[in-house]
Motif scaffolding. Structure first.
Motif, short mmCIF file in Angstrom:
data_model
loop_
_atom_site.label_atom_id
_atom_site.label_comp_id
_atom_site.label_asym_id
_atom_site.label_seq_id
_atom_site.Cartn_x
_atom_site.Cartn_y
_atom_site.Cartn_z
N LEU A 97 0.83 -1.20 0.00
CA LEU A 97 0.00 0.00 0.00
C LEU A 97 0.87 1.26 0.00
O LEU A 97 0.59 2.22 -0.74
CB LEU A 97 -0.93 -0.01 1.22
N ALA A 98 1.92 1.24 0.81
CA ALA A 98 2.83 2.39 0.86
C ALA A 98 3.53 2.59 -0.48
O ALA A 98 3.72 3.72 -0.94
CB ALA A 98 3.84 2.20 1.98
N ASP A 99 3.92 1.50 -1.12
CA ASP A 99 4.57 1.60 -2.42
C ASP A 99 3.62 2.19 -3.46
O ASP A 99 4.03 3.02 -4.29
CB ASP A 99 5.04 0.21 -2.86
N ARG A 100 2.35 1.80 -3.41
CA ARG A 100 1.37 2.33 -4.36
C ARG A 100 1.16 3.82 -4.14
O ARG A 100 1.02 4.59 -5.10
CB ARG A 100 0.05 1.57 -4.20
N MET A 101 1.12 4.24 -2.89
CA MET A 101 0.96 5.66 -2.59
C MET A 101 2.17 6.46 -3.09
O MET A 101 2.02 7.55 -3.66
CB MET A 101 0.78 5.87 -1.09
N MET A 102 3.37 5.91 -2.91
CA MET A 102 4.58 6.60 -3.34
C MET A 102 4.58 6.77 -4.86
O MET A 102 4.92 7.84 -5.37
CB MET A 102 5.82 5.82 -2.89
N ARG A 103 4.19 5.71 -5.59
CA ARG A 103 4.17 5.80 -7.04
C ARG A 103 3.10 6.78 -7.54
O ARG A 103 3.21 7.30 -8.65
CB ARG A 103 3.94 4.41 -7.64
N SER A 104 2.09 7.03 -6.70
CA SER A 104 1.06 8.00 -7.07
C SER A 104 1.44 9.41 -6.65
O SER A 104 0.71 10.37 -6.98
CB SER A 104 -0.28 7.62 -6.41
N GLY A 105 2.54 9.55 -5.91
CA GLY A 105 2.95 10.86 -5.45
C GLY A 105 2.08 11.42 -4.34
O GLY A 105 1.92 12.64 -4.22
N LEU A 106 1.52 10.53 -3.52
CA LEU A 106 0.60 10.95 -2.47
C LEU A 106 1.16 10.63 -1.10
O LEU A 106 1.75 9.56 -0.90
CB LEU A 106 -0.75 10.23 -2.63
N PRO A 107 0.99 11.52 -0.13
CA PRO A 107 1.39 11.21 1.24
C PRO A 107 0.47 10.17 1.85
O PRO A 107 -0.75 10.18 1.61
CB PRO A 107 1.28 12.55 1.97
N ASN A 108 1.02 9.28 2.66
CA ASN A 108 0.24 8.17 3.20
C ASN A 108 -0.91 8.61 4.10
O ASN A 108 -1.93 7.91 4.21
CB ASN A 108 1.16 7.22 3.97
N HIS A 109 -0.76 9.75 4.75
CA HIS A 109 -1.79 10.15 5.73
C HIS A 109 -3.12 10.50 5.06
O HIS A 109 -4.14 10.62 5.75
CB HIS A 109 -1.30 11.33 6.57
N LEU A 110 -3.13 10.64 3.73
CA LEU A 110 -4.39 10.95 3.04
C LEU A 110 -5.27 9.72 2.84
O LEU A 110 -6.44 9.85 2.46
CB LEU A 110 -4.11 11.60 1.68
N LEU A 111 -4.73 8.54 3.07
CA LEU A 111 -5.51 7.31 2.93
C LEU A 111 -5.70 6.70 4.31
O LEU A 111 -4.74 6.37 5.01
CB LEU A 111 -4.81 6.32 2.02
N LYS A 112 -6.95 6.55 4.69
CA LYS A 112 -7.28 5.97 5.99
C LYS A 112 -7.90 4.59 5.78
O LYS A 112 -8.74 4.41 4.90
CB LYS A 112 -8.26 6.87 6.74
N ILE A 113 -7.47 3.63 6.56
CA ILE A 113 -7.98 2.26 6.45
C ILE A 113 -9.00 2.03 7.56
O ILE A 113 -8.69 2.18 8.75
CB ILE A 113 -6.85 1.23 6.54
N GLU A 114 -10.20 1.65 7.17
CA GLU A 114 -11.31 1.51 8.11
C GLU A 114 -11.66 0.02 8.28
O GLU A 114 -12.14 -0.63 7.35
CB GLU A 114 -12.51 2.29 7.57
#
Length: 456
Positions: free
Chosen positions: A292-309
């Motif tokens: 998940l972190a790798d996918r966020m990095m490739r999208s250029g997005l900081p991890n804190h913008l995705l919350k897992i519920e």
């Protein structure tokens, strides 16, 4: 609260009312009250053993029974009706009116949410042999199971008549969580939909600051339109996905759409955290947080913008595995939230032992705020506990303005629900945030949109 449209007095004449009572003098008293209302089609059932026979012979519209220490069989009426009618119970079974004596005797009030009528006042806490609080809770459970039931704490004719009018103002609704067999998609349909994405889409329900109405976050929700059956509710889709072991495929589909929206927001210089639902099996998949972190990095997005519920679709069988998964997500900067606290498997033990950042209070509990003091106390306690544990709280299922005001008074700052915003299609969600950003007017105290309705 549902509006009450009183039925005319002549309509009572056509009702068939069965009194469930083994005590002859008490049955006679109830029959006398009902006759004074113009009801002529009356019968007496001495107990639950005779009820099924009576229902097989004639059409009964209402069952009236008195609750007292010597005779509490009436509490078992929903179970007896369920055994008699089976899956068609919610549409075919009679309505239920429970009577209990209490002092003082208040007038009958309108049916509250979930079709439950409660005539208790704060100073009235006991009926004869059973607490009013317990009897009201029992009626609420009956209505949640698909019955139309009311409790009444007065034996005068006017109160009973008002109760019957209110009962019949409530329509019978089939249990939507158990659709007819021919309305259920096949497993092959689910597999094809997840493999191709056909008919699947993601909508976004904003979460608001309850003081200003400003959008502060959102939850991603999956929707499926079957080519032949139409819209398939999540309560049907999600269990089938879990049964087929396709939870990771569904999560990946929703995640991809969420990342697209987050990238669009970032290009607009907006950062709004978005929650994605995940089952315990999804979270405990090996390497989940790293991928998940790798996918966020490739999208250029900081991890804190995705919350897992974390949802309660699948019970937690390995608490150590779940704890490790949640900690791994937090270590990488993802937020973790506990969904549906106050119902199902979301318990105090989980928020005490697991590293959640956020707890979401279940909508069923929120909807009781307007009518039940116990719900207010539970929510106030949850808010206090969350503060002690350094967690944020989101109230789900806010459907009335009065409920929003009560939550604010209790100290809840964030919430979601139809009185605030319905789930939005992607374009509408982005447009809403764009308009909010471009508005030069400082945030104003929130005013609900007209015509807001219940989330069903």
């Amino acid at each position: 609260m549902n509006s009450i449209v009183a039925c005319g007095p002549r309509e009572l004449e056509h009702l068939h009312v069965a009194v469930v009572e083994s005590d002859i003098p008490r049955a006679a008293r109830l029959l006398s009250i009902l006759r004074s209302l113009g009801i002529h089609h009356l019968s007496v059932v001495s107990g639950l053993q005779d009820l099924s026979l009576q229902l097989s012979q004639i059409q009964v519209d209402v069952l009236v029974t008195e609750i007292r220490p010597a005779s509490n069989d009436g509490l078992m009426l929903p179970s007896a009706l369920k055994m008699h009618y089976g899956s068609a119970c919610s549409l075919q079974s009679p309505r239920i009116l429970w009577l209990a004596e209490a002092e003082p005797l208040p007038p009958f009030s309108e049916l509250a949410e979930h079709n439950v009528a409660s005539c208790s006042t704060p100073r009235t806490n006991r009926g004869e042999g059973i607490s009013i609080k317990a009897l009201d809770a029992h009626a609420q459970l009956a209505c949640a199971a698909g019955f139309i039931a009311a409790t009444l704490y007065s034996f005068n004719a006017k109160a009973v008549g008002d109760a019957l009018h209110a009962l019949f103002a409530m329509p019978k609704i089939a249990n939507r969580s158990q659709p007819a067999r021919n309305d259920v998609p096949s497993e092959d349909d689910v597999i094809i939909a997840l493999a191709t994405g056909e008919g699947l889409r993601v909508v976004f329900q904003p979460q608001h600051d309850l003081r200003t109405g400003e959008i502060v976050a959102a939850e991603a929700l999956v929707r499926w339109c079957h080519p032949e059956l139409g819209d398939i509710p999540p309560v049907v889709l999600i269990p089938m996905v879990n049964k087929l072991g396709l939870h990771l495929l569904l999560f990946s589909f929703v995640k991809a759409r969420v990342l697209e929206v987050l990238c669009s927001l970032q290009s607009m210089h907006l950062q709004i955290p978005i929650s994605v639902n995940a089952s315990v099996d999804t979270l405990c998949t090996a390497g989940f947080s790293a991928r998940l972190a790798d996918r966020m990095m490739r999208s250029g997005l900081p991890n804190h913008l995705l919350k897992i519920e974390l949802t309660e679709d699948i019970p937690v069988m390995d608490e150590l595995c779940l704890s490790a998964a949640l900690n791994a997500l937090k270590a990488r900067g993802f937020g973790v939230s506990l969904d549906d606290f106050g119902s199902g498997s979301a318990t105090l033990r989980q928020i005490a032992s697991m590293p959640f950042d956020e707890v979401k209070i279940d909508g069923a509990l929120i909807r009781d705020l307007d009518t039940k003091s116990t719900a207010r106390r539970v929510i106030a306690t949850t808010l206090a506990l969350a503060r002690r544990l350094n967690m944020t709280v989101v109230a789900e299922g806010i459907e009335t303005e009065s409920c929003r005001i009560l939550l604010r008074r209790l100290g809840c700052t964030n919430g979601q629900g139809f009185v605030l915003s319905r789930p939005m299609e992607v374009s509408d969600f982005l447009s809403k945030l764009t308009a909010e950003k471009q508005s030069s007017v400082p945030p104003q105290p929130f005013s609900p949109a007209p015509g807001a309705v219940r989330d069903i």
